[in-house]
Design a protein around this motif. Structure first.
Motif, PDB file in Angstrom:
ATOM      1  N   ASN A  82     -52.650 -33.755 -29.447  1.00  0.00           N
ATOM      2  CA  ASN A  82     -52.894 -32.520 -28.698  1.00  0.00           C
ATOM      3  C   ASN A  82     -54.091 -32.675 -27.761  1.00  0.00           C
ATOM      4  OD1 ASN A  82     -50.762 -31.152 -29.834  1.00  0.00           O
ATOM      5  ND2 ASN A  82     -52.000 -30.221 -31.447  1.00  0.00           N
ATOM      6  N   ASP A  83     -55.158 -33.294 -28.264  1.00  0.00           N
ATOM      7  CA  ASP A  83     -56.332 -33.532 -27.426  1.00  0.00           C
ATOM      8  C   ASP A  83     -55.978 -34.440 -26.248  1.00  0.00           C
ATOM      9  OD1 ASP A  83     -57.819 -32.002 -29.170  1.00  0.00           O
ATOM     10  OD2 ASP A  83     -58.915 -33.701 -30.050  1.00  0.00           O
ATOM     11  N   ARG A  84     -55.191 -35.461 -26.513  1.00  0.00           N
ATOM     12  CA  ARG A  84     -54.793 -36.390 -25.447  1.00  0.00           C
ATOM     13  C   ARG A  84     -53.957 -35.674 -24.383  1.00  0.00           C
ATOM     14  NH1 ARG A  84     -53.611 -39.469 -29.966  1.00  0.00           N
ATOM     15  NH2 ARG A  84     -55.297 -40.904 -30.445  1.00  0.00           N
ATOM     16  N   ARG A  85     -53.009 -34.850 -24.823  1.00  0.00           N
ATOM     17  CA  ARG A  85     -52.176 -34.113 -23.850  1.00  0.00           C
ATOM     18  C   ARG A  85     -53.028 -33.171 -23.008  1.00  0.00           C
ATOM     19  NH1 ARG A  85     -48.315 -34.353 -27.957  1.00  0.00           N
ATOM     20  NH2 ARG A  85     -49.024 -32.428 -28.905  1.00  0.00           N
ATOM     21  N   LEU A  86     -53.926 -32.435 -23.657  1.00  0.00           N
ATOM     22  CA  LEU A  86     -54.790 -31.515 -22.931  1.00  0.00           C
ATOM     23  C   LEU A  86     -55.674 -32.272 -21.951  1.00  0.00           C
ATOM     24  CD1 LEU A  86     -56.027 -28.759 -22.323  1.00  0.00           C
ATOM     25  CD2 LEU A  86     -57.520 -29.077 -24.319  1.00  0.00           C
ATOM     26  N   PHE A  87     -56.280 -33.349 -22.420  1.00  0.00           N
ATOM     27  CA  PHE A  87     -57.160 -34.111 -21.532  1.00  0.00           C
ATOM     28  C   PHE A  87     -56.385 -34.709 -20.366  1.00  0.00           C
ATOM     29  CE2 PHE A  87     -59.346 -37.712 -19.816  1.00  0.00           C
ATOM     30  CZ  PHE A  87     -60.596 -37.180 -19.589  1.00  0.00           C
ATOM     31  N   GLU A  88     -55.208 -35.245 -20.629  1.00  0.00           N
ATOM     32  CA  GLU A  88     -54.406 -35.833 -19.555  1.00  0.00           C
ATOM     33  C   GLU A  88     -54.091 -34.787 -18.497  1.00  0.00           C
ATOM     34  OE1 GLU A  88     -50.486 -38.665 -18.907  1.00  0.00           O
ATOM     35  OE2 GLU A  88     -50.902 -37.857 -20.901  1.00  0.00           O
ATOM     36  N   TYR A  89     -53.771 -33.578 -18.950  1.00  0.00           N
ATOM     37  CA  TYR A  89     -53.531 -32.487 -18.002  1.00  0.00           C
ATOM     38  C   TYR A  89     -54.796 -32.198 -17.184  1.00  0.00           C
ATOM     39  CZ  TYR A  89     -53.295 -27.781 -16.191  1.00  0.00           C
ATOM     40  OH  TYR A  89     -53.381 -26.689 -15.358  1.00  0.00           O
ATOM     41  N   LEU A  90     -55.937 -32.070 -17.865  1.00  0.00           N
ATOM     42  CA  LEU A  90     -57.194 -31.772 -17.171  1.00  0.00           C
ATOM     43  C   LEU A  90     -57.552 -32.884 -16.187  1.00  0.00           C
ATOM     44  CD1 LEU A  90     -59.320 -30.443 -20.172  1.00  0.00           C
ATOM     45  CD2 LEU A  90     -58.185 -29.091 -18.397  1.00  0.00           C
ATOM     46  N   TYR A  91     -57.356 -34.096 -16.590  1.00  0.00           N
ATOM     47  CA  TYR A  91     -57.668 -35.242 -15.734  1.00  0.00           C
ATOM     48  C   TYR A  91     -56.808 -35.218 -14.471  1.00  0.00           C
ATOM     49  CZ  TYR A  91     -58.300 -40.062 -14.213  1.00  0.00           C
ATOM     50  OH  TYR A  91     -58.576 -41.183 -13.473  1.00  0.00           O
ATOM     51  N   ASN A  92     -55.514 -35.089 -14.643  1.00  0.00           N
ATOM     52  CA  ASN A  92     -54.612 -35.106 -13.492  1.00  0.00           C
ATOM     53  C   ASN A  92     -54.785 -33.886 -12.592  1.00  0.00           C
ATOM     54  OD1 ASN A  92     -53.400 -37.596 -14.109  1.00  0.00           O
ATOM     55  ND2 ASN A  92     -52.011 -36.614 -15.548  1.00  0.00           N
ATOM     56  N   GLU A  93     -55.091 -32.768 -13.197  1.00  0.00           N
ATOM     57  CA  GLU A  93     -55.232 -31.524 -12.435  1.00  0.00           C
ATOM     58  C   GLU A  93     -56.514 -31.495 -11.601  1.00  0.00           C
ATOM     59  OE1 GLU A  93     -54.132 -27.707 -11.098  1.00  0.00           O
ATOM     60  OE2 GLU A  93     -52.961 -29.179 -12.202  1.00  0.00           O
ATOM     61  N   TYR A  94     -57.618 -32.042 -12.107  1.00  0.00           N
ATOM     62  CA  TYR A  94     -58.917 -31.835 -11.482  1.00  0.00           C
ATOM     63  C   TYR A  94     -59.585 -33.075 -10.912  1.00  0.00           C
ATOM     64  CZ  TYR A  94     -58.425 -27.292 -13.577  1.00  0.00           C
ATOM     65  OH  TYR A  94     -57.952 -26.072 -13.914  1.00  0.00           O
ATOM     66  N   LYS A  95     -59.050 -34.258 -11.125  1.00  0.00           N
ATOM     67  CA  LYS A  95     -59.754 -35.470 -10.701  1.00  0.00           C
ATOM     68  C   LYS A  95     -60.049 -35.482  -9.204  1.00  0.00           C
ATOM     69  CE  LYS A  95     -55.589 -38.203 -10.240  1.00  0.00           C
ATOM     70  NZ  LYS A  95     -54.809 -39.317 -10.694  1.00  0.00           N
ATOM     71  N   ASN A  96     -59.108 -35.078  -8.370  1.00  0.00           N
ATOM     72  CA  ASN A  96     -59.338 -35.092  -6.926  1.00  0.00           C
ATOM     73  C   ASN A  96     -60.341 -34.026  -6.494  1.00  0.00           C
ATOM     74  OD1 ASN A  96     -57.549 -37.228  -6.617  1.00  0.00           O
ATOM     75  ND2 ASN A  96     -55.806 -35.875  -6.263  1.00  0.00           N
ATOM     76  N   LYS A  97     -60.240 -32.838  -7.067  1.00  0.00           N
ATOM     77  CA  LYS A  97     -61.183 -31.767  -6.736  1.00  0.00           C
ATOM     78  C   LYS A  97     -62.601 -32.154  -7.134  1.00  0.00           C
ATOM     79  CE  LYS A  97     -57.891 -28.027  -7.163  1.00  0.00           C
ATOM     80  NZ  LYS A  97     -57.390 -26.937  -7.971  1.00  0.00           N
ATOM     81  N   LEU A  98     -62.733 -32.712  -8.329  1.00  0.00           N
ATOM     82  CA  LEU A  98     -64.059 -33.097  -8.808  1.00  0.00           C
ATOM     83  C   LEU A  98     -64.660 -34.187  -7.934  1.00  0.00           C
ATOM     84  CD1 LEU A  98     -63.550 -33.091 -12.679  1.00  0.00           C
ATOM     85  CD2 LEU A  98     -64.597 -31.317 -11.253  1.00  0.00           C
TER      86      LEU A  98
END
Length: 181
Positions: free
Chosen positions: A13-29
Motif C-alpha cells: 500500500n505504501d509503495r502504491r501510494l508513493f508511486e502515485y505521488l512520485y508520478n503525479e508531482y515529480k515534474n511540478k516539484l
C-alpha cells in the motif's frame, strides 16, 4: 530512481501510494525547485530530499485530500529549498529587521506589516484555499501563473482568491485591533 524509493517502503500500500505521488508531482516539484534555485543539480537534490521526507512520513498522506497532499508536498519542497538557500547564502543577514525585509522584498503589501506571529495566527483563520494562495504568493514568491499550475486552477481564479484572501485577512486584522483596548 523510483525503484530506489520503492525499496525503502515496507508495504505494498505504501509503495502504491508513493508511486502515485512520485508520478503525479515529480515534474511540478522539479519545476518549482529549479525556478527557486536556478540550478538543475540543486533542484534534483531538493526534489530527492522531498521524496525522502515523504517516504519517512508516508502514513500522513493516506487520509488527506488531494489538495492537501499537493500543498503538503509543495511546502516540504519549499522548506527544503529555503534550507538549501540559507546554507549557501554568502552574505551576512543584516541585523535590522526592516532593512532585511526591504532588502529581500519580504513585505509586499501594507497588510503584511503586522507582527509576524500575529500574521500567522490571522492566516490560520482563513479557509485553506485562501491561505494557500497567500502563502504561495507572498511567502514563497510565486507568480500567479505558477500558483495556477500548482493548484490546477486558472490564473483568474488565483487572482480572485488572492483578492478575496487579502480582503478577508484585512477584516480579520481590523477585528483583532478592535478587540485590543
Amino acid at each position: 530512481m523510483l525503484e530506489f524509493y520503492l525499496m525503502s517502503l515496507n508495504s505494498d500500500n505504501d509503495r502504491r501510494l508513493f508511486e502515485y505521488l512520485y508520478n503525479e508531482y515529480k515534474n511540478k516539484l522539479y519545476y518549482i525547485a529549479y525556478k527557486m534555485l536556478g540550478n538543475e543539480d540543486s533542484a534534483e537534490d531538493a526534489v530527492h530530499d522531498t521524496y525522502m521526507k515523504v517516504i519517512n512520513h508516508i502514513e500522513k498522506f493516506y487520509d488527506i485530500s488531494e489538495e492537501h497532499i499537493r500543498n503538503l508536498i509543495i511546502l516540504i519542497l519549499k522548506n527544503r529549498v529555503r534550507d538549501m538557500l540559507r546554507q549557501n547564502r554568502a552574505e551576512p543577514v543584516p541585523l535590522d529587521e526592516e532593512e532585511y525585509q526591504a532588502k529581500y522584498n519580504l513585505v509586499s503589501d501594507d497588510i503584511y506589516n503586522a507582527d509576524k506571529d500575529e500574521m500567522k495566527e490571522c492566516l490560520k483563520l482563513l479557509d485553506e484555499k485562501y491561505r494557500t494562495v497567500l502563502e504561495l504568493k507572498y511567502y514563497h514568491g510565486l507568480k500567479e501563473s505558477e500558483i495556477a499550475d500548482i493548484l490546477n486552477i486558472g490564473s483568474k481564479a488565483v487572482n480572485s482568491r488572492i483578492f478575496r484572501a487579502k480582503r478577508m485577512l484585512s477584516e480579520i486584522i481590523a477585528d483583532r485591533e478592535e478587540e485590543i483596548p
